[in-house]
Design a protein around this motif. Structure first.
Motif, short mmCIF file in Angstrom:
data_model
loop_
_atom_site.label_atom_id
_atom_site.label_comp_id
_atom_site.label_asym_id
_atom_site.label_seq_id
_atom_site.Cartn_x
_atom_site.Cartn_y
_atom_site.Cartn_z
N UNK A 217 0.83 -1.20 0.00
CA UNK A 217 0.00 0.00 0.00
C UNK A 217 0.87 1.26 0.00
N UNK A 218 1.97 1.22 0.76
CA UNK A 218 2.89 2.36 0.79
C UNK A 218 3.48 2.62 -0.60
N UNK A 219 3.88 1.55 -1.27
CA UNK A 219 4.46 1.69 -2.61
C UNK A 219 3.42 2.25 -3.58
N UNK A 220 2.18 1.76 -3.47
CA UNK A 220 1.11 2.24 -4.35
C UNK A 220 0.86 3.73 -4.12
N UNK A 221 0.78 4.13 -2.85
CA UNK A 221 0.56 5.54 -2.53
C UNK A 221 1.74 6.40 -3.03
#
Length: 294
Positions: A217-221
Motif C-alpha cells: 500500500x505504501x508503494x502504491x501511494x
C-alpha cells in the motif's frame, strides 16, 4: 466545431486532483504513523520518477543553478505542509482542519493578482466565495463546534499548512518553465529529507507492523498518489493560471468526500451535497466566462 471546455493542462490538473482525492481511502488501510507515510510518499515518489525517466531513456534536462535553491525550498515547504496538516488532524476534527487547510486556494487567488498581475474578475471572486462556502458545507464545520484552545491550535496548524501549500503553488508559477519530472523529483526528495527527522523523533516507528500488505500500500501511494499525481500537478501549474489552479484544487476534497461516501459508506447529508454542487459548479465556471446573450 464545439468549443473545448478544458485545455490539456487543466485536464492534467483535474486528473491529479481526482487522484489526490482517493488517498484518504487508501490511508484507511495503512496502519502506520502519518509522518512515516508522508516520508514514504516523498521517497517512493521521487525514486519512481527517476526510474521512469531511466526506463524511457528520456534525456534529463538541466535545471538552471539559480532555480535549484528555490526548488529545494519549495520541496521543504511541501514536506512541512504535510506535517502541519497531520498535526491539525491531531488537535481538531477532520472537518475543521479541512476547512482551514482549504483556505489555501483563496490565498492563491488574491496573491496571484498582486504577484503575477492576474486579472481578478468579479466572476472569479464570486466563484471563490461559492467554493469556500461549498467547502464549509461539505466539511460539516457548522455541525462540529469548538471545545476550547485545543481546537484553536488545530485550526492554527491547518491555516499554517494552507499558507505553505499556497507558497508551493506560487513558487512553482514563479519558477517558470522547468521540466515537470525533474522539478517533481527534486521537490519530493526534499520533502522526504525534511519529514524523515520529524518522523524519527516524534513517532514510534519500531512498534509499527511492516507486513507485505502494508508495504504494498505504501508503494502504491508513493507511485500513484505522489509520483504520478505530483508530476501531473506541477506539470500543469506552469500552463494554468494560479487563480484557476486554486479553484480547481477544490476538486480534491470534494472527490474525497464523494468517494468516501461510496466506498467507505460515510454518510453525506443534504448540506454536504449542496456544498459539493457549489464547489464543482465554481470549478467549472472559473475558466468559462459567462457571456451575455444579444
Amino acid at each position: 466545431m464545439m468549443k473545448k471546455i478544458r485545455s490539456a493542462p487543466e485536464t492534467g490538473l483535474i486528473l491529479s486532483m481526482l487522484i489526490f482525492g482517493t488517498i484518504g481511502i487508501f490511508r484507511k488501510y495503512i496502519d502506520l504513523p502519518s509522518g512515516f507515510i508522508a516520508f514514504a510518499r516523498g521517497l517512493v515518489g521521487s525514486i519512481f520518477l527517476v526510474l521512469l525517466l531511466t526506463l524511457r531513456k528520456q534525456k534529463r534536462k538541466t535545471i538552471e543553478k539559480k532555480k535549484l535553491l528555490p526548488l529545494f525550498v519549495s520541496g521543504i515547504f511541501l514536506g512541512f505542509n504535510w506535517i502541519l496538516l497531520f498535526e491539525a488532524y491531531r488537535y481538531t476534527s477532520v472537518a475543521a482542519a479541512t476547512l482551514a487547510y482549504y483556505m489555501a486556494p483563496v490565498i492563491i487567488i488574491f496573491a496571484a493578482a498582486f504577484l503575477f498581475r492576474e486579472k481578478l474578475t468579479l466572476q472569479k471572486i464570486l466563484c471563490s466565495a461559492a467554493a469556500l462556502i461549498g467547502m464549509a458545507l461539505v466539511s460539516g464545520i457548522f455541525d462540529a463546534g469548538f471545545s476550547g484552545s485545543k481546537e484553536l491550535i488545530g485550526i492554527g496548524f491547518g491555516l499554517a499548512a494552507a499558507v505553505l501549500y499556497a507558497s508551493v503553488v506560487l513558487m512553482n508559477k514563479k519558477l517558470g518553465d522547468i521540466p515537470a519530472y525533474e522539478k517533481t523529483i527534486l521537490q519530493l526528495a526534499s520533502a522526504a529529507v525534511v519529514i524523515l527527522p520529524y518522523s524519527l523523533f516524534t513517532e514510534n516507528i519500531s512498534a509499527a507492523s511492516f507486513d507485505l500488505g502494508q508495504i504494498g500500500m505504501l508503494v502504491l501511494v508513493g507511485i500513484l498518489h505522489t509520483g504520478i499525481a505530483y508530476a501531473l500537478y506541477f506539470g500543469s501549474l506552469e500552463k494554468v493560471s494560479a487563480q484557476n489552479a486554486a479553484i480547481l484544487s477544490y476538486i480534491d476534497p470534494i472527490s474525497a468526500v464523494l468517494l468516501s461516501a461510496f466506498f467507505l459508506g460515510e454518510a453525506m447529508g443534504t448540506m454536504q451535497i449542496i456544498g459539493a454542487v457549489l464547489v464543482l459548479g465554481a470549478s467549472i465556471l472559473i475558466d468559462n466566462p459567462i457571456k451575455k446573450r444579444k
